[in-house]
Design a protein around this motif. Sequence first.
Motif, PDB file in Angstrom:
ATOM      1  N   ARG A   1      -7.086  41.968  42.471  1.00  0.00           N
ATOM      2  CA  ARG A   1      -7.523  41.365  43.719  1.00  0.00           C
ATOM      3  C   ARG A   1      -8.995  41.704  43.999  1.00  0.00           C
ATOM      4  O   ARG A   1      -9.830  40.827  44.215  1.00  0.00           O
ATOM      5  CB  ARG A   1      -6.641  41.933  44.832  1.00  0.00           C
ATOM      6  CG  ARG A   1      -6.758  41.317  46.178  1.00  0.00           C
ATOM      7  CD  ARG A   1      -6.169  42.258  47.207  1.00  0.00           C
ATOM      8  NE  ARG A   1      -4.810  42.708  46.862  1.00  0.00           N
ATOM      9  CZ  ARG A   1      -4.307  43.892  47.226  1.00  0.00           C
ATOM     10  NH1 ARG A   1      -5.026  44.744  47.933  1.00  0.00           N
ATOM     11  NH2 ARG A   1      -3.086  44.231  46.870  1.00  0.00           N
TER      12      ARG A   1
ATOM     13  N   VAL B   1      -4.852  35.206  46.386  1.00  0.00           N
ATOM     14  CA  VAL B   1      -5.654  36.343  45.909  1.00  0.00           C
ATOM     15  C   VAL B   1      -5.105  37.640  46.488  1.00  0.00           C
ATOM     16  O   VAL B   1      -4.982  38.658  45.795  1.00  0.00           O
ATOM     17  CB  VAL B   1      -7.147  36.164  46.252  1.00  0.00           C
ATOM     18  CG1 VAL B   1      -7.940  37.405  45.901  1.00  0.00           C
ATOM     19  CG2 VAL B   1      -7.727  34.954  45.535  1.00  0.00           C
TER      20      VAL B   1
ATOM     21  N   HIS C   1      -8.802  41.635  52.534  1.00  0.00           N
ATOM     22  CA  HIS C   1      -8.149  41.437  51.236  1.00  0.00           C
ATOM     23  C   HIS C   1      -7.126  42.539  50.947  1.00  0.00           C
ATOM     24  O   HIS C   1      -6.186  42.323  50.212  1.00  0.00           O
ATOM     25  CB  HIS C   1      -9.195  41.459  50.100  1.00  0.00           C
ATOM     26  CG  HIS C   1      -9.783  40.123  49.807  1.00  0.00           C
ATOM     27  ND1 HIS C   1     -10.656  39.494  50.654  1.00  0.00           N
ATOM     28  CD2 HIS C   1      -9.643  39.296  48.739  1.00  0.00           C
ATOM     29  CE1 HIS C   1     -11.028  38.341  50.135  1.00  0.00           C
ATOM     30  NE2 HIS C   1     -10.421  38.189  48.955  1.00  0.00           N
TER      31      HIS C   1
ATOM     32  N   LEU D   1      -1.426  28.545  41.947  1.00  0.00           N
ATOM     33  CA  LEU D   1      -2.175  27.517  42.663  1.00  0.00           C
ATOM     34  C   LEU D   1      -2.216  26.188  41.915  1.00  0.00           C
ATOM     35  O   LEU D   1      -2.243  26.159  40.690  1.00  0.00           O
ATOM     36  CB  LEU D   1      -3.620  27.969  42.885  1.00  0.00           C
ATOM     37  CG  LEU D   1      -3.817  29.226  43.735  1.00  0.00           C
ATOM     38  CD1 LEU D   1      -5.247  29.721  43.577  1.00  0.00           C
ATOM     39  CD2 LEU D   1      -3.484  28.945  45.182  1.00  0.00           C
ATOM     40  N   ASP D   2      -2.241  25.104  42.686  1.00  0.00           N
ATOM     41  CA  ASP D   2      -2.451  23.787  42.081  1.00  0.00           C
ATOM     42  C   ASP D   2      -3.867  23.731  41.527  1.00  0.00           C
ATOM     43  O   ASP D   2      -4.819  24.088  42.212  1.00  0.00           O
ATOM     44  CB  ASP D   2      -2.333  22.672  43.140  1.00  0.00           C
ATOM     45  CG  ASP D   2      -0.959  22.682  43.770  1.00  0.00           C
ATOM     46  OD1 ASP D   2      -0.018  23.137  43.094  1.00  0.00           O
ATOM     47  OD2 ASP D   2      -0.857  22.261  44.938  1.00  0.00           O
ATOM     48  N   GLY D   3      -3.984  23.312  40.296  1.00  0.00           N
ATOM     49  CA  GLY D   3      -5.329  23.137  39.716  1.00  0.00           C
ATOM     50  C   GLY D   3      -5.932  24.426  39.221  1.00  0.00           C
ATOM     51  O   GLY D   3      -7.070  24.444  38.765  1.00  0.00           O
ATOM     52  N   GLY D   4      -5.168  25.539  39.301  1.00  0.00           N
ATOM     53  CA  GLY D   4      -5.627  26.803  38.709  1.00  0.00           C
ATOM     54  C   GLY D   4      -6.819  27.409  39.420  1.00  0.00           C
ATOM     55  O   GLY D   4      -7.147  27.061  40.565  1.00  0.00           O
ATOM     56  N   PHE D   5      -7.470  28.347  38.696  1.00  0.00           N
ATOM     57  CA  PHE D   5      -8.566  29.072  39.305  1.00  0.00           C
ATOM     58  C   PHE D   5      -9.659  29.208  38.249  1.00  0.00           C
ATOM     59  O   PHE D   5      -9.890  30.262  37.697  1.00  0.00           O
ATOM     60  CB  PHE D   5      -8.076  30.455  39.755  1.00  0.00           C
ATOM     61  CG  PHE D   5      -9.016  31.146  40.693  1.00  0.00           C
ATOM     62  CD1 PHE D   5      -9.032  30.812  42.035  1.00  0.00           C
ATOM     63  CD2 PHE D   5      -9.897  32.118  40.239  1.00  0.00           C
ATOM     64  CE1 PHE D   5      -9.890  31.447  42.892  1.00  0.00           C
ATOM     65  CE2 PHE D   5     -10.762  32.755  41.102  1.00  0.00           C
ATOM     66  CZ  PHE D   5     -10.754  32.419  42.434  1.00  0.00           C
ATOM     67  N   ASP D   6     -10.265  28.070  37.924  1.00  0.00           N
ATOM     68  CA  ASP D   6     -11.164  28.074  36.787  1.00  0.00           C
ATOM     69  C   ASP D   6     -12.616  28.293  37.211  1.00  0.00           C
ATOM     70  O   ASP D   6     -12.966  28.169  38.372  1.00  0.00           O
ATOM     71  CB  ASP D   6     -11.029  26.773  35.991  1.00  0.00           C
ATOM     72  CG  ASP D   6      -9.639  26.681  35.370  1.00  0.00           C
ATOM     73  OD1 ASP D   6      -9.160  27.743  34.911  1.00  0.00           O
ATOM     74  OD2 ASP D   6      -9.042  25.593  35.416  1.00  0.00           O
TER      75      ASP D   6
ATOM     76  N   THR E   1      -0.369  27.579  49.150  1.00  0.00           N
ATOM     77  CA  THR E   1      -1.386  26.557  49.317  1.00  0.00           C
ATOM     78  C   THR E   1      -2.703  27.199  49.711  1.00  0.00           C
ATOM     79  O   THR E   1      -3.759  26.633  49.516  1.00  0.00           O
ATOM     80  CB  THR E   1      -0.976  25.566  50.428  1.00  0.00           C
ATOM     81  OG1 THR E   1      -0.517  26.327  51.551  1.00  0.00           O
ATOM     82  CG2 THR E   1       0.123  24.647  49.936  1.00  0.00           C
ATOM     83  N   ASP E   2      -2.597  28.370  50.260  1.00  0.00           N
ATOM     84  CA  ASP E   2      -3.804  29.069  50.700  1.00  0.00           C
ATOM     85  C   ASP E   2      -4.305  29.944  49.566  1.00  0.00           C
ATOM     86  O   ASP E   2      -3.637  30.887  49.150  1.00  0.00           O
ATOM     87  CB  ASP E   2      -3.459  29.908  51.936  1.00  0.00           C
ATOM     88  CG  ASP E   2      -4.728  30.489  52.559  1.00  0.00           C
ATOM     89  OD1 ASP E   2      -5.769  30.491  51.871  1.00  0.00           O
ATOM     90  OD2 ASP E   2      -4.641  30.948  53.712  1.00  0.00           O
ATOM     91  N   VAL E   3      -5.512  29.651  49.081  1.00  0.00           N
ATOM     92  CA  VAL E   3      -6.072  30.404  47.973  1.00  0.00           C
ATOM     93  C   VAL E   3      -6.250  31.875  48.343  1.00  0.00           C
ATOM     94  O   VAL E   3      -6.067  32.771  47.529  1.00  0.00           O
ATOM     95  CB  VAL E   3      -7.392  29.760  47.491  1.00  0.00           C
ATOM     96  CG1 VAL E   3      -8.458  29.842  48.566  1.00  0.00           C
ATOM     97  CG2 VAL E   3      -7.885  30.394  46.206  1.00  0.00           C
ATOM     98  N   LEU E   4      -6.595  32.119  49.580  1.00  0.00           N
ATOM     99  CA  LEU E   4      -6.812  33.488  50.040  1.00  0.00           C
ATOM    100  C   LEU E   4      -5.524  34.305  49.954  1.00  0.00           C
ATOM    101  O   LEU E   4      -5.517  35.435  49.483  1.00  0.00           O
ATOM    102  CB  LEU E   4      -7.309  33.446  51.491  1.00  0.00           C
ATOM    103  CG  LEU E   4      -8.222  34.575  51.922  1.00  0.00           C
ATOM    104  CD1 LEU E   4      -9.449  34.649  51.035  1.00  0.00           C
ATOM    105  CD2 LEU E   4      -8.602  34.400  53.371  1.00  0.00           C
TER     106      LEU E   4
ATOM    107  N   VAL F   1     -11.386  40.256  41.389  1.00  0.00           N
ATOM    108  CA  VAL F   1     -11.592  38.819  41.641  1.00  0.00           C
ATOM    109  C   VAL F   1     -12.568  38.612  42.790  1.00  0.00           C
ATOM    110  O   VAL F   1     -13.521  37.835  42.692  1.00  0.00           O
ATOM    111  CB  VAL F   1     -10.233  38.121  41.945  1.00  0.00           C
ATOM    112  CG1 VAL F   1     -10.452  36.753  42.581  1.00  0.00           C
ATOM    113  CG2 VAL F   1      -9.401  37.999  40.674  1.00  0.00           C
TER     114      VAL F   1
END
Lengths: 161, 329
Positions: free
Chosen positions: A112, A104, A28, A154-159, A98-101, A115
């Motif tokens: 970072r 972050v 990370h 990100l698409d759809g957020g980070f909920d 597109t990559d969540v990683l 999270v």
Amino acid sequence: MTVFVKGKDAFSFAFKQFTDTVYRIALHNTANFSDAEDVTQEVFIKLLESNKAFHDSEHLKAWLIRVTINLCRDKMKKSSRETLVENVLPYNRGEEKTDVLEAVKALPEKYRNAVYLHYYEGYTAKEIGKILDAKENTVLSWLSRGRDALRKELDGGFDDE
Amino acid sequence: MNKNDYIKAVDNIIAPQELLDRIEALEPPAKKKMPVWKTVTAVAACFVAVVIAFSGIVGGTLKAESEDYAVEDFNGNEVLFDTADKGAGSLSESPSVGISSASKTDRKIVKTATLSIKTKNYDTFMNGVNQKIEQYGGYIEKSQEYNYDNASNRNANMDVKIPADKLEKFIDELALIGTVTSKTVASNDITDSYIDVESRIKALETEEKTLLGILEKAESLTDVIELQQRLSTVRADLEKIKAQKQAYDGMIAYSGVTLDINEVERVVEGDDSFWGEVKEKLMNNLYDLGDFFREGTINFIAAMPYIVILAAVAVVVIVIIKKVRRRHR
């Protein structure tokens, strides 16, 4: 205080339990796999050299997390000095990830790690505060800002759901 | 995309085998030197232990002796208390602080006492001491007796252990049968060290239990071996620390009393007043004067054989001189 593990025992225990944790944090906080591997190895060398006594496995884990983050910081400073050109665009900034990683990883260091520790390791804001030496409220604001940033990226957020 | 995707993504990050191998191969900094180190350390430790034990014994005796001499020098023959009447009173006033108050609280106190005693009736006194030790459930740790130039100048050094709660009574009773010329009672608070030892024992016992719990669930042989190694270290530590606690308990339960007993021909009663001092000094001088004549007479009589021979020689010489003078005339 109880001594749970020490020296070589602490090393064996940490190697079995927390190698992946250390590697994940390293990944990370560094630019590439090879740096992450180097840092992971350095963390374990530090553990052996320090010969520190730990009260329990959480104590050991918290120590490893702190040392890992610090070593990554050193590593990044060094490599930014050595290879300026390579580090100009480390994370495809500007594009929608597109990559969540990757998303972050693109966050500022504090966000970072907060999270990662909260969402992956399951630490509370208070515990993160202890590990990263910050107030609980500060950690809460890192988390919410981190979430906001990720939602944008990100698409759809980070909920939480 | 939500946090579950993130968790999945992180789950996929696993340290590569090559890295694991590298880390597993890591050695503690001075590992290679260990065997030599260990032997050297062990030998050094043994040596140090022997030296400490030895110096402890020697130092202990020396310390006791030097203290006793200091007391003697300081008190000389002049500052003797007679315990039969006022000595007992002066003793109860002397700094025996902490004895009664300490035993009331939960504090861990190690009490020690040093007494210098003079006695006219050495044998009776020694019998009395032994009887008192037995009576109070104590025991003699060490006893040395010396006999200097004559029978009325004997000296004994004793290290005695007396149950802590009976220390004061024991000292008081000794004062009744002998003359205490100096008395030191010291209290050493070891509560902190004691609590430390207790908590270490608790911690080690908890660890032992935990390890046993893990051992039951352990599956692989390496785990079992590693756990057992750890377990034996924990148990060895536990034994060591328990012995330490026992030693503390012994020190707390039994007070060490060092007795320096000196036989004297007489014990002078005196007090701090002018006439008391005059009386004391006069008595001493008269005694010394009497002693001088006594010694002189004894020496004279003892020297008789020489005196007879010398007299005979003198007579012969005089006779010869007289004869020679007569011839001259």
